[in-house]
Design an enzyme around this catalytic site. Sequence first.
Site, PDB file in Angstrom:
ATOM      1  N   ASP A  47       0.837  -1.200   0.000  1.00 34.81           N
ATOM      2  CA  ASP A  47       0.000   0.000   0.000  1.00 34.81           C
ATOM      3  C   ASP A  47       0.870   1.246   0.000  1.00 34.81           C
ATOM      4  O   ASP A  47       1.699   1.433   0.894  1.00 34.81           O
ATOM      5  CB  ASP A  47      -0.905  -0.011   1.240  1.00 34.81           C
ATOM      6  N   TYR A  52       2.621   9.883  -0.310  1.00 35.56           N
ATOM      7  CA  TYR A  52       3.701   9.299   0.511  1.00 35.56           C
ATOM      8  C   TYR A  52       5.064   9.592  -0.120  1.00 35.56           C
ATOM      9  O   TYR A  52       6.096   9.345   0.497  1.00 35.56           O
ATOM     10  CB  TYR A  52       3.547   7.779   0.649  1.00 35.56           C
ATOM     11  N   LYS A  77      -2.908   5.903  -4.173  1.00 35.16           N
ATOM     12  CA  LYS A  77      -3.996   6.840  -3.888  1.00 35.16           C
ATOM     13  C   LYS A  77      -3.739   8.183  -4.558  1.00 35.16           C
ATOM     14  O   LYS A  77      -2.594   8.631  -4.639  1.00 35.16           O
ATOM     15  CB  LYS A  77      -4.136   7.050  -2.367  1.00 35.16           C
ATOM     16  N   HIS A 110      -7.720   9.636  -1.908  1.00 34.10           N
ATOM     17  CA  HIS A 110      -7.055   9.656  -0.602  1.00 34.10           C
ATOM     18  C   HIS A 110      -7.841  10.431   0.454  1.00 34.10           C
ATOM     19  O   HIS A 110      -7.840  10.066   1.624  1.00 34.10           O
ATOM     20  CB  HIS A 110      -5.652  10.258  -0.770  1.00 34.10           C
ATOM     21  N   LEU A 189      -2.750  -0.770  14.359  1.00 32.60           N
ATOM     22  CA  LEU A 189      -2.212  -0.968  15.715  1.00 32.60           C
ATOM     23  C   LEU A 189      -2.313   0.325  16.527  1.00 32.60           C
ATOM     24  O   LEU A 189      -1.589   0.518  17.506  1.00 32.60           O
ATOM     25  CB  LEU A 189      -0.764  -1.454  15.644  1.00 32.60           C
ATOM     26  N   LYS A 231       2.785  -1.247   9.130  1.00 30.76           N
ATOM     27  CA  LYS A 231       4.048  -0.759   8.575  1.00 30.76           C
ATOM     28  C   LYS A 231       5.176  -1.000   9.572  1.00 30.76           C
ATOM     29  O   LYS A 231       5.006  -0.825  10.770  1.00 30.76           O
ATOM     30  CB  LYS A 231       3.934   0.750   8.315  1.00 30.76           C
ATOM     31  N   SER A 232       6.323  -1.432   9.067  1.00 32.58           N
ATOM     32  CA  SER A 232       7.535  -1.483   9.874  1.00 32.58           C
ATOM     33  C   SER A 232       8.726  -1.443   8.928  1.00 32.58           C
ATOM     34  O   SER A 232       8.615  -1.839   7.772  1.00 32.58           O
ATOM     35  CB  SER A 232       7.593  -2.755  10.725  1.00 32.58           C
ATOM     36  N   VAL A 233       9.854  -0.959   9.420  1.00 35.38           N
ATOM     37  CA  VAL A 233      11.087  -1.016   8.626  1.00 35.38           C
ATOM     38  C   VAL A 233      12.044  -2.053   9.217  1.00 35.38           C
ATOM     39  O   VAL A 233      13.154  -2.231   8.739  1.00 35.38           O
ATOM     40  CB  VAL A 233      11.783   0.364   8.535  1.00 35.38           C
ATOM     41  N   ARG A 237      10.014  -7.425  12.835  1.00 37.74           N
ATOM     42  CA  ARG A 237       8.616  -7.010  13.000  1.00 37.74           C
ATOM     43  C   ARG A 237       7.822  -7.255  11.717  1.00 37.74           C
ATOM     44  O   ARG A 237       6.662  -7.660  11.775  1.00 37.74           O
ATOM     45  CB  ARG A 237       8.568  -5.527  13.403  1.00 37.74           C
ATOM     46  N   SER A 240       7.036 -10.891  11.963  1.00 40.33           N
ATOM     47  CA  SER A 240       6.104 -11.293  13.026  1.00 40.33           C
ATOM     48  C   SER A 240       4.693 -10.760  12.787  1.00 40.33           C
ATOM     49  O   SER A 240       3.710 -11.415  13.149  1.00 40.33           O
ATOM     50  CB  SER A 240       6.611 -10.849  14.398  1.00 40.33           C
ATOM     51  N   ASN A 241       4.576  -9.588  12.160  1.00 38.05           N
ATOM     52  CA  ASN A 241       3.246  -9.010  11.937  1.00 38.05           C
ATOM     53  C   ASN A 241       2.336  -9.941  11.152  1.00 38.05           C
ATOM     54  O   ASN A 241       1.126  -9.988  11.389  1.00 38.05           O
ATOM     55  CB  ASN A 241       3.362  -7.668  11.189  1.00 38.05           C
TER      56      ASN A 241
END
Length: 287
Positions: A47, A52, A77, A110, A189, A231-233, A237, A240-241
């Site tokens: 996404d 962004y 978007k 958006h 989250l 979202k994670s960098v 994570r 695990s998400n």
Amino acid sequence: MNSIPTFTLNDGNQIPAFGFGTFQIPADGSTQKAVATALRLGYRHIDTAAAYFNEQEVGQAIAESGIPREQIWVTSKLWLQDYGMAAATTGIETSLERLGLDYIDLYLLHQPYGDVDGAWQALETAQKAGKIRSIGVSNMTPKLWEKFIPNFTIKPAVNQVEFNPYFQQQPLRALMAVTDTRLEAWAPLGQGSSQLLHEPLIEQLAAKYGKNAGQIILRFEYQSGVVVFPKSVHETRIASNQDIFDFALGDDEMTALVALDQGHGRHDPDAPGVAARLLGAFDVHAQ
């Protein structure tokens, strides 16, 4: 790695129920790296958005992944600046160009302000031309939904809004059920809300299932029929998400989680001045 299930949209397309969000990941190589990691770990739904400023790096990661294009669901978007039929038509082409793609799987309006009807008409036209597979909206409250959706010839496949256990969008979901529009969660989250992640019920369920709090929340959302893309960098994570498909919450546990709903979130699209503030937030043409 568990294979990721799909939901069927009202246009018949199958959308992966779980994906990877890129909001606030900078376009300094970080987005390309994060998306490449997600794809390597089995994600097949990415996404992004014109606003962004990282569509190009998303496209690079997809191109370099070696994964067949049809196996990856890409959402982008259109920003407010490009609303209206003519401007939106150009905006769609710009997204396709930046992503380096022949088509986009899902394209959203958006924000629900300005010439929404003209912008939607451009999305409908692009869908008929095969440039977009599914079309949808974002940040539409019940009030905004009732203002715009009756005017649309094609009803949105998706409405992407703030959603988490503290803000479950019940009145909106009742309206969306009429058009069989799928809810997608941004901030699934709670934008890392410490209160949410340490909610006693969620901590109890995490201990019971041998999961972390985030996984319990994401599982609850998935079982609620909501599309999520945290979202994670961080690779651990990111991995695990998506590890939420090897257990299921019971009906009584789902009911208890539904009871956490506080009926409001951090962002109120109906608040006075929001449209003007967002329109002046940045210039998507400055890329």
